[in-house]
Scaffold this active site. Structure first.
Site, PDB file in Angstrom:
ATOM      1  N   HIS A 188       0.859  -1.185   0.000  1.00 34.95           N
ATOM      2  CA  HIS A 188       0.000   0.000   0.000  1.00 34.95           C
ATOM      3  C   HIS A 188       0.896   1.237   0.000  1.00 34.95           C
ATOM      4  CE1 HIS A 188      -3.628   2.401   0.904  1.00 34.95           C
ATOM      5  NE2 HIS A 188      -2.799   3.151   1.617  1.00 34.95           N
ATOM      6  N   VAL A 189       0.742   2.058  -1.028  1.00 36.66           N
ATOM      7  CA  VAL A 189       1.573   3.252  -1.184  1.00 36.66           C
ATOM      8  C   VAL A 189       0.818   4.486  -0.712  1.00 36.66           C
ATOM      9  CG1 VAL A 189       2.812   4.720  -2.832  1.00 36.66           C
ATOM     10  CG2 VAL A 189       2.760   2.233  -3.168  1.00 36.66           C
ATOM     11  N   ARG A 214     -15.025   5.202  -7.361  1.00 34.36           N
ATOM     12  CA  ARG A 214     -14.853   4.034  -6.508  1.00 34.36           C
ATOM     13  C   ARG A 214     -15.877   4.032  -5.355  1.00 34.36           C
ATOM     14  NH1 ARG A 214      -9.752   1.414  -7.348  1.00 34.36           N
ATOM     15  NH2 ARG A 214      -9.562   0.727  -5.190  1.00 34.36           N
ATOM     16  N   GLU A 249      -5.160  -5.817  -8.380  1.00 28.68           N
ATOM     17  CA  GLU A 249      -5.449  -5.037  -7.180  1.00 28.68           C
ATOM     18  C   GLU A 249      -6.028  -5.975  -6.120  1.00 28.68           C
ATOM     19  OE1 GLU A 249      -7.518  -0.763  -6.122  1.00 28.68           O
ATOM     20  OE2 GLU A 249      -8.406  -1.937  -7.739  1.00 28.68           O
TER      21      GLU A 249
END
Length: 278
Positions: A71-72, A111, A224
């Site tokens: 996770h960035v 999203r 993902e």
């Protein structure tokens, strides 16, 4: 005593401190004739397989739960994440409130309405993870390449301003393999129409193994992995950073909240992929 990795990884896991050895050449083995049921010699040719079918032992050699997830986020978001004690989904309560939002506003809104079939949830109910540090969206940041999923300012900032939270599929999933939609796997951005998603663990496991053994690096770079609502910091194996200055800042922030999460300085994850840069 084993040499210590200066980048913070466990022994043997750092490709810089522990470069892989060249495999020793195998001696040529003399071919042995095989006998058929009728007593005649056989050619020794393996039985034909259906084109595209995996080797019988291919899946058995891949531990899907051991696969890493990444996770960035921007360094300025660290204080809120550590204060919350978890990486939070956008739509969770109280939810992610990034100081520096690297997602494009339109992508984030989409999203929040894109449903994940059968889960009763939308994509924003999940914390997004990558399956490789060479993922397309992260490589866009590293190479300062515009991407519709990213806010324009995200690719203008140096990659060194980001940190990478690292965990694994098994740690994120825990023991709840029978819970529908606890984690979700998508072969592309989960909000995009046409993306193939898996919401139950047996299907997720098969899909992960397929991605892992796929010779096309684009498969894992596009995928993902989603974790519903939150991933507690205790389930983060390490936080990867680009340099010692950022490492010291992250360690100070961890000490302030009483956490001892491993911090690793690993510049290759923050540099452009040499193959892509050519």
């Amino acid at each position: 005593m084993a040499d210590e990795c200066i980048h913070g990884f466990e022994d043997g896991l750092c490709a810089i401190c522990f470069p892989p050895k060249e495999p020793a050449p195998r001696p040529a083995a003399a071919a042995k004739p095989r006998t058929s049921r009728t007593g005649g010699a056989r050619t020794g040719r393996p039985a034909a397989r259906v084109p595209g079918a995996p080797h019988p032992s291919a899946d058995a050699a891949i531990d899907a739960k051991a696969m890493r997830i990444y996770h960035v986020t921007h360094l300025d978001n660290l204080a809120h994440i550590l204060g919350s004690g978890a990486l939070l989904a956008d739509a969770a309560e109280p939810g992610a409130r990034p100081e520096v939002d690297i997602a494009a506003p339109a992508a984030r809104e989409f999203r929040r309405t894109a449903e994940l079939g059968g889960t009763g949830a939308v994509v924003a109910d999940y914390v997004p993870f990558l399956l490789t540090t060479d993922a397309h969206v992260w490589d866009a940041v590293r190479t300062a390449t515009p991407d519709p999923r990213l806010d324009p300012s995200a690719v203008e900032r140096p990659a060194a301003d980001y940190v990478i939270f690292v965990s694994s599929v098994g740690i994120a999933l825990g023991a709840r393999t029978d819970v529908l939609g606890e984690v979700v796997l998508s072969d592309a951005d989960a909000a995009v129409a046409g993306a193939r998603t898996a919401t139950e663990w047996p299907e997720i496991e098969r899909m992960l193994r397929g991605i892992a053994r796929d010779d096309d690096a684009a498969s894992i770079a596009s995928a993902e992995f989603l974790v519903r609502e939150a991933l507690p910091i205790e389930r983060v194996s390490l936080i990867a950073v680009s340099n010692e200055k950022v490492r010291d800042r992250v360690r100070e922030a961890l000490r302030a909240v009483g956490l001892r999460t491993r911090v690793a300085v690993y510049p290759p994850w923050f540099l452009p992929n040499p193959v892509e840069a050519q």
